[in-house]
Scaffold this active site. Sequence first.
Site, mmCIF file in Angstrom:
data_model
loop_
_atom_site.group_PDB
_atom_site.id
_atom_site.type_symbol
_atom_site.label_atom_id
_atom_site.label_comp_id
_atom_site.label_asym_id
_atom_site.label_seq_id
_atom_site.Cartn_x
_atom_site.Cartn_y
_atom_site.Cartn_z
ATOM 1 N N ASP A 90 -6.429 12.748 -19.093
ATOM 2 C CA ASP A 90 -6.704 11.318 -19.196
ATOM 3 C C ASP A 90 -6.233 10.899 -20.590
ATOM 4 O OD1 ASP A 90 -7.840 8.806 -19.671
ATOM 5 O OD2 ASP A 90 -9.550 9.209 -18.364
ATOM 6 N N ARG A 99 0.814 -1.216 0.000
ATOM 7 C CA ARG A 99 0.000 0.000 0.000
ATOM 8 C C ARG A 99 0.847 1.264 0.000
ATOM 9 N NH1 ARG A 99 -1.897 2.555 4.051
ATOM 10 N NH2 ARG A 99 -1.905 0.783 5.468
ATOM 11 N N TYR A 115 -14.860 10.772 -19.750
ATOM 12 C CA TYR A 115 -15.241 9.405 -19.412
ATOM 13 C C TYR A 115 -16.346 9.456 -18.341
ATOM 14 C CZ TYR A 115 -14.872 4.714 -17.488
ATOM 15 O OH TYR A 115 -15.153 3.462 -17.040
ATOM 16 N N LYS A 133 -7.082 -0.581 -20.196
ATOM 17 C CA LYS A 133 -7.308 -0.476 -21.631
ATOM 18 C C LYS A 133 -6.038 -0.870 -22.402
ATOM 19 C CE LYS A 133 -11.197 0.763 -20.010
ATOM 20 N NZ LYS A 133 -11.522 2.135 -19.659
HETATM 21 C C1 LIG Z 1 -12.005 2.888 -18.594
HETATM 22 C C2 LIG Z 1 -11.628 4.320 -18.502
HETATM 23 C C3 LIG Z 1 -11.412 4.935 -17.260
HETATM 24 C C4 LIG Z 1 -11.621 4.217 -15.937
HETATM 25 O O1 LIG Z 1 -10.750 3.164 -15.787
HETATM 26 P P1 LIG Z 1 -11.067 1.853 -14.895
HETATM 27 O O2 LIG Z 1 -9.825 1.077 -15.069
HETATM 28 O O3 LIG Z 1 -12.294 1.219 -15.458
HETATM 29 O O4 LIG Z 1 -11.284 2.329 -13.498
HETATM 30 C C5 LIG Z 1 -11.012 6.268 -17.252
HETATM 31 N N1 LIG Z 1 -10.867 6.954 -18.392
HETATM 32 C C6 LIG Z 1 -11.086 6.407 -19.603
HETATM 33 C C7 LIG Z 1 -10.902 7.222 -20.825
HETATM 34 C C8 LIG Z 1 -11.470 5.072 -19.698
HETATM 35 O O5 LIG Z 1 -11.696 4.535 -20.904
#
Ligand SMILES: *Cc1c(COP(=O)(O)O)cnc(C)c1O
Length: 387
Positions: free
Chosen positions: A174, A48, A102, A199
């Site tokens: 992001d 952690r 998102y 992703k």
């Molecule tokens: C999937 C996604 C997230 C969130 O990610 P998790 O791993 O599902 O918590 C944030 N931003 C974008 C652009 C995403 O596609």
Amino acid sequence: MKNKSQGINTLCAHAGELKDTQFKGAVSPLYMSTSYAFEDVDVKRYPRYFNTPNQVALAKKIAALEHGEAALIFGSGMAAVSTSLMAFLKSGDHVVLQNTLYGGTSNLVVEEFERYGIAFSFTKDLKPESFEAEIKNNTKVIYIETPSNPLLTITDIAAISRIAKKNGLVSMIDNTFASPVNQNPIDFGIDVVIHSATKYMGGHSDILAGAVIASEAHIDTIFQLAKNFGGSLSDYTVWLLERSIKTMGLRVKAQNKNAKKMAKYLEKHEDVAAVYYPGLKTHPDHELAKSQMKGFGGMLSFELNEGLNASLFQKELKLIKASMSLAGVESTILSPTLTSHALLTPEERAKQGIKDGLMRFSIGIEEVEDLIEDLEQALVSLKQLAN
Ligand SMILES: *Cc1c(COP(=O)(O)O)cnc(C)c1O
């Protein structure tokens, strides 16, 4: 930290790897311990605290891929997003956010920020002036996402970084849709880069993880909160994620190529009303995308002609799976109206440009000819059903 001498595939394969000095094995050893003997120096290793051998090694790899000084690996993309935002915001502060984010990120802001006394504004569009217009005396953070979901709009990263610097704000992006293979926002002056590693970094639809990349100083600020919030990733999954990232450059470049071919095919198709892909010359922000992206990514969206039903279309597909997630080696498709944007009213969807026939398409690494054949047969069956 910026390593200009090595290319993306070399960094994916080798940056940050742990050496197996005991047996000389080819891959990083996995250290699963949650307990480590105290060392002479003041470092207490504990998962952690984000400082186990595997966590530290993978953070080095991801920092190298994003041209940043340091990184933290989280248990999900949303853990990375929430911890990063909260680390730079406190009661009385204000944050400016892009209007198309998102869904999980906008839910976090809209559902949670008020009770922490954090004010927020969403921009009216993606123009840099529209971000500047929302800045107040108490604004601390500016937050963007490009390309965006599901319409693949493009935000000017360098312009946003300049606005942030001019106003003394922390800029965050992001970068999930682009992946570090296609876009490195730190090169354009962004302070904090966030990924859902679920992703493209994971890439096989079997890992939930997140990552944040920034300067040592900013990562330390985020870490101070992260160790209390407790959103670290298990070492086993850290190890799997390292393995996945080794092929990220290969995968994403194949997906770039497939998506471009697919976009061109769909653009000419008589059953398709519109295609949204930043790599198309017809995309309104193609020049901007070209100036900040090395490849245009594996995500695109398209609109079926009116009268063609999105739900039936999905059912007719055989190779391409209707699925919520994205960025895997397998192609997946979804209707935002039926899934990610189902809770909005039709008017709200229309305001965001999301029509009922819109399909969000995550292109995999299959042979693009096979994907096109699947789309063709689905459209033929759909039209037969309609008649
Ligand atoms: C999937 C996604 C997230 C969130 O990610 P998790 O791993 O599902 O918590 C944030 N931003 C974008 C652009 C995403 O596609």
